[in-house]
Design a protein around this motif. Structure first.
Motif, PDB file in Angstrom:
ATOM      1  N   TRP A  81      -5.578  13.070  54.179  1.00  0.00           N
ATOM      2  CA  TRP A  81      -6.884  13.200  54.822  1.00  0.00           C
ATOM      3  C   TRP A  81      -6.728  13.685  56.260  1.00  0.00           C
ATOM      4  CZ3 TRP A  81     -10.642  13.600  51.698  1.00  0.00           C
ATOM      5  CH2 TRP A  81     -10.732  12.819  50.547  1.00  0.00           C
ATOM      6  N   ALA A  82      -5.751  13.140  56.968  1.00  0.00           N
ATOM      7  CA  ALA A  82      -5.528  13.527  58.364  1.00  0.00           C
ATOM      8  C   ALA A  82      -5.082  14.987  58.459  1.00  0.00           C
ATOM      9  CB  ALA A  82      -4.486  12.611  59.002  1.00  0.00           C
ATOM     10  N   THR A  83      -4.208  15.411  57.555  1.00  0.00           N
ATOM     11  CA  THR A  83      -3.760  16.807  57.535  1.00  0.00           C
ATOM     12  C   THR A  83      -4.928  17.733  57.244  1.00  0.00           C
ATOM     13  OG1 THR A  83      -1.558  16.118  56.823  1.00  0.00           O
ATOM     14  CG2 THR A  83      -2.133  18.425  56.480  1.00  0.00           C
ATOM     15  N   LEU A  84      -5.774  17.338  56.316  1.00  0.00           N
ATOM     16  CA  LEU A  84      -6.957  18.137  56.002  1.00  0.00           C
ATOM     17  C   LEU A  84      -7.863  18.279  57.228  1.00  0.00           C
ATOM     18  CD1 LEU A  84      -8.710  19.603  53.864  1.00  0.00           C
ATOM     19  CD2 LEU A  84      -9.769  17.393  53.416  1.00  0.00           C
ATOM     20  N   VAL A 124      -7.036  18.095  60.425  1.00  0.00           N
ATOM     21  CA  VAL A 124      -6.407  18.960  61.426  1.00  0.00           C
ATOM     22  C   VAL A 124      -6.420  20.418  60.963  1.00  0.00           C
ATOM     23  CG1 VAL A 124      -4.219  19.487  62.594  1.00  0.00           C
ATOM     24  CG2 VAL A 124      -5.041  17.139  62.491  1.00  0.00           C
ATOM     25  N   LEU A 125      -6.213  20.664  59.677  1.00  0.00           N
ATOM     26  CA  LEU A 125      -6.281  22.036  59.157  1.00  0.00           C
ATOM     27  C   LEU A 125      -7.687  22.616  59.315  1.00  0.00           C
ATOM     28  CD1 LEU A 125      -4.017  21.850  55.975  1.00  0.00           C
ATOM     29  CD2 LEU A 125      -3.549  23.043  58.136  1.00  0.00           C
ATOM     30  N   LEU A 126      -8.705  21.789  59.078  1.00  0.00           N
ATOM     31  CA  LEU A 126     -10.084  22.254  59.301  1.00  0.00           C
ATOM     32  C   LEU A 126     -10.308  22.585  60.776  1.00  0.00           C
ATOM     33  CD1 LEU A 126     -12.102  19.846  56.971  1.00  0.00           C
ATOM     34  CD2 LEU A 126     -11.767  22.312  56.685  1.00  0.00           C
ATOM     35  N   TRP A 127      -9.771  21.751  61.660  1.00  0.00           N
ATOM     36  CA  TRP A 127      -9.870  21.979  63.090  1.00  0.00           C
ATOM     37  C   TRP A 127      -9.182  23.304  63.465  1.00  0.00           C
ATOM     38  CZ3 TRP A 127      -7.871  17.847  67.093  1.00  0.00           C
ATOM     39  CH2 TRP A 127      -8.201  18.241  68.384  1.00  0.00           C
ATOM     40  N   LEU A 128      -7.965  23.516  62.937  1.00  0.00           N
ATOM     41  CA  LEU A 128      -7.245  24.759  63.196  1.00  0.00           C
ATOM     42  C   LEU A 128      -8.005  25.960  62.634  1.00  0.00           C
ATOM     43  CD1 LEU A 128      -3.574  23.646  62.474  1.00  0.00           C
ATOM     44  CD2 LEU A 128      -4.485  24.417  64.663  1.00  0.00           C
ATOM     45  N   GLY A 129      -8.544  25.807  61.417  1.00  0.00           N
ATOM     46  CA  GLY A 129      -9.316  26.889  60.806  1.00  0.00           C
ATOM     47  C   GLY A 129     -10.543  27.252  61.621  1.00  0.00           C
ATOM     48  N   ALA A 130     -11.244  26.240  62.114  1.00  0.00           N
ATOM     49  CA  ALA A 130     -12.419  26.494  62.946  1.00  0.00           C
ATOM     50  C   ALA A 130     -12.023  27.185  64.253  1.00  0.00           C
ATOM     51  CB  ALA A 130     -13.154  25.191  63.238  1.00  0.00           C
ATOM     52  N   ALA A 131     -10.900  26.770  64.827  1.00  0.00           N
ATOM     53  CA  ALA A 131     -10.429  27.400  66.068  1.00  0.00           C
ATOM     54  C   ALA A 131     -10.082  28.869  65.829  1.00  0.00           C
ATOM     55  CB  ALA A 131      -9.225  26.653  66.617  1.00  0.00           C
ATOM     56  N   VAL A 138       0.754  17.740  65.017  1.00  0.00           N
ATOM     57  CA  VAL A 138       1.443  16.583  64.427  1.00  0.00           C
ATOM     58  C   VAL A 138       0.910  15.286  65.034  1.00  0.00           C
ATOM     59  CG1 VAL A 138       3.686  15.440  64.152  1.00  0.00           C
ATOM     60  CG2 VAL A 138       3.504  17.912  63.847  1.00  0.00           C
ATOM     61  N   VAL A 139       0.711  15.285  66.356  1.00  0.00           N
ATOM     62  CA  VAL A 139       0.173  14.093  67.024  1.00  0.00           C
ATOM     63  C   VAL A 139      -1.202  13.744  66.456  1.00  0.00           C
ATOM     64  CG1 VAL A 139      -0.771  13.231  69.217  1.00  0.00           C
ATOM     65  CG2 VAL A 139       1.469  14.296  69.163  1.00  0.00           C
ATOM     66  N   PHE A 140      -2.050  14.747  66.267  1.00  0.00           N
ATOM     67  CA  PHE A 140      -3.391  14.470  65.769  1.00  0.00           C
ATOM     68  C   PHE A 140      -3.396  14.046  64.304  1.00  0.00           C
ATOM     69  CE2 PHE A 140      -4.655  16.669  69.651  1.00  0.00           C
ATOM     70  CZ  PHE A 140      -5.535  15.708  70.136  1.00  0.00           C
ATOM     71  N   ALA A 159      -4.356   9.529  60.829  1.00  0.00           N
ATOM     72  CA  ALA A 159      -3.824   8.653  59.778  1.00  0.00           C
ATOM     73  C   ALA A 159      -3.736   7.206  60.273  1.00  0.00           C
ATOM     74  CB  ALA A 159      -2.454   9.151  59.321  1.00  0.00           C
ATOM     75  N   SER A 160      -3.379   7.023  61.532  1.00  0.00           N
ATOM     76  CA  SER A 160      -3.291   5.666  62.099  1.00  0.00           C
ATOM     77  C   SER A 160      -4.658   5.002  62.158  1.00  0.00           C
ATOM     78  CB  SER A 160      -2.652   5.702  63.483  1.00  0.00           C
ATOM     79  OG  SER A 160      -1.312   6.091  63.386  1.00  0.00           O
ATOM     80  N   VAL A 161      -5.671   5.764  62.500  1.00  0.00           N
ATOM     81  CA  VAL A 161      -7.028   5.206  62.530  1.00  0.00           C
ATOM     82  C   VAL A 161      -7.432   4.750  61.128  1.00  0.00           C
ATOM     83  CG1 VAL A 161      -9.468   5.802  62.835  1.00  0.00           C
ATOM     84  CG2 VAL A 161      -7.804   6.430  64.576  1.00  0.00           C
TER      85      VAL A 161
END
Length: 179
Positions: free
Chosen positions: A31-34, A36-43, A151-153, A158-160
């Motif tokens: 879920w966390a990777t998804l 961040v990938l959405l965030w990267l895609g939007a950027a 990676v940090v995000f 995932a930690s949240v």
């Protein structure tokens, strides 16, 4: 309704998605990777800097220091909760007294509760280390490095999610203990 042989009132229908979330902690990273990938895609789509590349070095450093501090403190708190949980789940009623509600938990349920806590600690530890490493790698450069930031995000998201599961487990243990 009876949960772990302890009566607990429940209103509404059973939440199968929530139950799936509780039983599959490793999916947190997917879920966390998804996210961040959405965030990267939007950027990329809007031609913006990736992750925090365009943010000033002082603000990036502050963010990663804060994430590292929160991760370390929360990992310590979770580890302390594990030791307290061991005491609570291992407590037995005195001979001749009525069985305590938590004694009614099966070994499988006790293990599942423990795993919820123990699964959160490595992710928080990794977040601490990677956030500090990212801060060192970026230094005072005018632009950030998007790969370690991503990676940090992923670890932060995932930690949240794992901390939500820990809060749920604590709530259930308290509900059973006070039933």
């Amino acid at each position: 309704m009876s949960l772990y042989e302890v009566d607990i009132e429940r209103t509404g229908r059973r939440r199968t998605l929530w139950r799936w979330f509780l039983l599959h902690p490793r999916a947190d990273y997917a879920w966390a990777t998804l996210a961040v990938l959405l965030w990267l895609g939007a950027a990329l789509l809007f031609r913006q800097p990736l992750i925090l590349e365009g943010v000033g070095p002082g603000a990036r450093r502050t963010l990663f220091q804060t994430l590292a501090t929160l991760a370390g403190a929360t990992a310590g708190l979770t580890l302390t909760s594990v030791s307290m949980l061991i005491n609570v789940l291992g407590k037995k009623a005195a001979p001749g007294q009525r069985e305590l509600p938590l004694e009614k938990l099966t070994a499988t349920h006790r293990r599942q509760i423990g795993e919820v806590f123990l699964f959160a600690i490595p992710g928080l530890g990794l977040l601490l280390v990677i956030a500090l490493a990212t801060m060192v790698l970026e230094g005072d450069a005018p632009t950030g490095l998007w790969v370690p930031e991503a990676v940090v995000f992923v670890l932060a998201f995932a930690s949240v999610l794992s901390l939500l599961r820990v809060a749920w487990a604590l709530r259930r243990v308290l509900a059973i203990a006070t039933a």
